[in-house]
Scaffold this active site. Structure first.
Site, mmCIF file in Angstrom:
data_model
loop_
_atom_site.group_PDB
_atom_site.id
_atom_site.type_symbol
_atom_site.label_atom_id
_atom_site.label_comp_id
_atom_site.label_asym_id
_atom_site.label_seq_id
_atom_site.Cartn_x
_atom_site.Cartn_y
_atom_site.Cartn_z
ATOM 1 N N LYS A 1 0.824 -1.204 0.000
ATOM 2 C CA LYS A 1 0.000 0.000 0.000
ATOM 3 C C LYS A 1 0.866 1.266 0.000
ATOM 4 O O LYS A 1 0.439 2.314 -0.462
ATOM 5 C CB LYS A 1 -0.928 0.024 1.214
ATOM 6 C CG LYS A 1 -1.841 -1.188 1.378
ATOM 7 C CD LYS A 1 -2.898 -1.262 0.302
ATOM 8 C CE LYS A 1 -4.055 -2.197 0.649
ATOM 9 N NZ LYS A 1 -3.688 -3.617 0.784
HETATM 10 C C1 LIG Z 1 -4.359 -4.771 0.460
HETATM 11 C C2 LIG Z 1 -3.570 -6.019 0.450
HETATM 12 C C3 LIG Z 1 -3.833 -7.046 -0.458
HETATM 13 C C4 LIG Z 1 -4.983 -6.997 -1.429
HETATM 14 O O1 LIG Z 1 -4.832 -5.984 -2.377
HETATM 15 P P1 LIG Z 1 -6.070 -5.415 -3.201
HETATM 16 O O2 LIG Z 1 -5.508 -4.352 -4.048
HETATM 17 O O3 LIG Z 1 -7.054 -4.897 -2.190
HETATM 18 O O4 LIG Z 1 -6.650 -6.541 -3.969
HETATM 19 C C5 LIG Z 1 -2.995 -8.133 -0.448
HETATM 20 N N1 LIG Z 1 -1.957 -8.232 0.426
HETATM 21 C C6 LIG Z 1 -1.693 -7.280 1.326
HETATM 22 C C7 LIG Z 1 -0.564 -7.457 2.273
HETATM 23 C C8 LIG Z 1 -2.475 -6.130 1.366
HETATM 24 O O5 LIG Z 1 -2.198 -5.174 2.258
#
Ligand SMILES: *Cc1c(COP(=O)(O)O)cnc(C)c1O
Length: 463
Positions: free
Chosen positions: A112
């Site tokens: 993120k």
């Molecule tokens: C948010 C997240 C995901 C999923 O990603 P999306 O874009 O919501 O599909 C997978 N792994 C981790 C560690 C995340 O923080």
């Protein structure tokens, strides 16, 4: 570049407006009016460039004239300067032609950060220029909230209030949200699961009086700028593996469908992606949809990969828009049906979906076994989300001559309990956050109640 709503009833916006508003006023999500194209020579010319320079070239068509070239380059430099690996998102080889794309070298140890660090800098540049202020409210299954708080803390023109489902995020995730002491960032622990948090957030965006009163802005994965930032690493990794002269496949661990949608965007832009594999944990609505077109909510079962414990994958709406030939009315109808429990894709839409994507799910036991197996075979200690990706990548492995890249979305230390259960090793936090468990926490518990939430936000917003 103009941005249009997936539900066809909102005004067109430019990039800056789409970034600052998040959700469209008709309840839809903003998407670019057309997919910009990168030719084979343009993609080939990315080889050997720094991550920041690739980011500049890939994102430039999306941002239009919101920032000058110099300004945008400076924003990128600030955004990625806080990553602890000089490559920003390095590739690691884990098999004959199999790779991990490590997206967890940012400040909060999850992918993120790649988008959020950029968004923080873009918001600041844009707001300080216009003298405006906004209140950012976000819902998180854990990683978005910590990334947002880290990216916006201490900024003058922004207050950030994050809702997370009480008791359903890991201790590290919670502490990353509750320990920053800057007075413009706040954590609210809401009763319910992530889908409840996300639903209340949508309610707030649909309450126009409130939205105006606090100058509400969103940085959830529904924000177009987040998806855009994630498109970059599909280009950078594919090019280092030989694109555009050879195809590359990706397996993406999926919750809100943001990361995998970014891969789809890269493909639409001309990146030669062979297979795009959706990897889900036991909350597998997307995998089930791929089988027969039935998109039915079942309720969320908490898992050891909590950032993917989602049944309403917001960004799937953006894909539906393309699957239904960009007819907003068709998407609006499907989203109404989803509100009542679910919908079935038309035969045409299902065929297109199956032509673009493959999918697989991974049980809790399989995830644990995969973490142990990866340590044994490669020496890599994976977080449970990344293990879901490598397991599904193996299950779905096609032509061995095509590189398969699995996305490693978080650092193992963010989910130490699951990793210790699988391997007996408790991963250490990196030095910059070694004292996380000694810092004081600051959080308010709130009910799953719109009025109570609005009051809590008005109290904290400095608008
Ligand atoms: C948010 C997240 C995901 C999923 O990603 P999306 O874009 O919501 O599909 C997978 N792994 C981790 C560690 C995340 O923080």
């Amino acid at each position: 570049m103009k941005y249009i709503s997936t539900r066809g009833q909102a005004p067109e916006l430019n990039f800056e407006q789409a970034m600052l508003s998040g959700l469209a006023v008709d309840g839809g999500l903003y998407v670019p009016a057309t997919w910009p194209q990168m030719s084979k020579p343009e993609i080939a010319a990315l080889a050997g460039l720094s991550y920041e320079e690739i980011a500049f070239l890939v994102m430039k068509p999306f941002i239009g004239d919101t920032f000058s070239d110099d300004e945008f380059r400076a924003i990128l430099k600030r955004a990625y300067g806080r990553f602890r690996h000089v490559a920003r998102v390095p590739l690691t080889q884990i098999g004959a032609n199999d790779f991990l794309l490590e997206l967890h070298h940012g400040p909060t140890l999850a992918f993120k950060d790649v988008a959020m660090q950029l968004i923080g800098q873009m918001f600041e540049a844009s707001l300080s220029c216009s003298g405006k202020r906004v209140t950012i409210v976000g819902a998180t299954s854990g990683d978005t909230g910590s990334a947002a708080i880290e990216a916006f803390k201490g900024l003058d023109s922004v207050d950030v209030i994050i809702l997370y489902p009480h008791g359903r995020v890991s201790d590290v995730q919670r502490r990353q949200m509750t320990t920053p002491s800057e007075n413009n960032v706040h954590a609210l622990a809401m009763d319910g699961d992530f889908d409840d948090c996300q639903a209340r957030l949508k309610d707030m965006f649909n309450d126009f009086e409130f939205r105006e009163a606090v100058q509400l802005a969103g940085v959830n994965s529904i924000n177009w700028a987040r998806v855009m930032a994630q498109v970059v690493y599909f280009f950078s990794s594919a090019v280092s593996l030989g694109a555009p002269h050879r195809k590359v496949s990706f397996t993406v661990p999926t919750g809100n469908f943001g990361d995998i949608f970014a891969a789809y965007v890269a493909k639409r832009m001309g990146l030669p992606i062979d297979r795009l594999v959706i990897a889900t944990n036991q909350n597998d609505i997307l995998h089930r949809t791929l089988q027969n077109g039935a998109h039915q909510k079942k309720g969320v079962t908490p898992s050891i990969s909590p950032s993917m414990d989602i049944q309403v994958s917001s960004n799937f709406e953006r894909l539906l828009f393309d699957l239904y030939d960009r007819q907003g009315s068709a998407v609006a109808q499907l989203m109404d049906e989803l509100g009542a429990g679910g919908f079935s894709l038309s035969q045409g839409a299902l065929e297109k979906l199956q032509a673009e994507f493959d999918s697989g799910n991974c049980s809790e036991a399989e995830t644990t076994a995969e973490i142990a197996e990866m340590l044994e075979n490669t020496g890599e200690l994976l977080c449970p989300h990344s293990a879901v990706a490598t397991k599904v990548a193996k299950d779905q492995r096609g032509d061995i001559a095509t590189p398969m890249v699995a996305l490693a979305t978080a650092h193992a230390a963010k989910f130490p309990d699951a990793v210790e259960t699988a391997t007996g090793i408790r991963p250490d936090l990196p030095p910059h956050m070694a004292d996380l468990f000694d810092r004081p926490e600051r959080v308010t518990r709130v009910a799953n109640d719109l009025d109570a939430l609005k009051a809590a936000i008005i109290e904290r917003s400095r608008i």
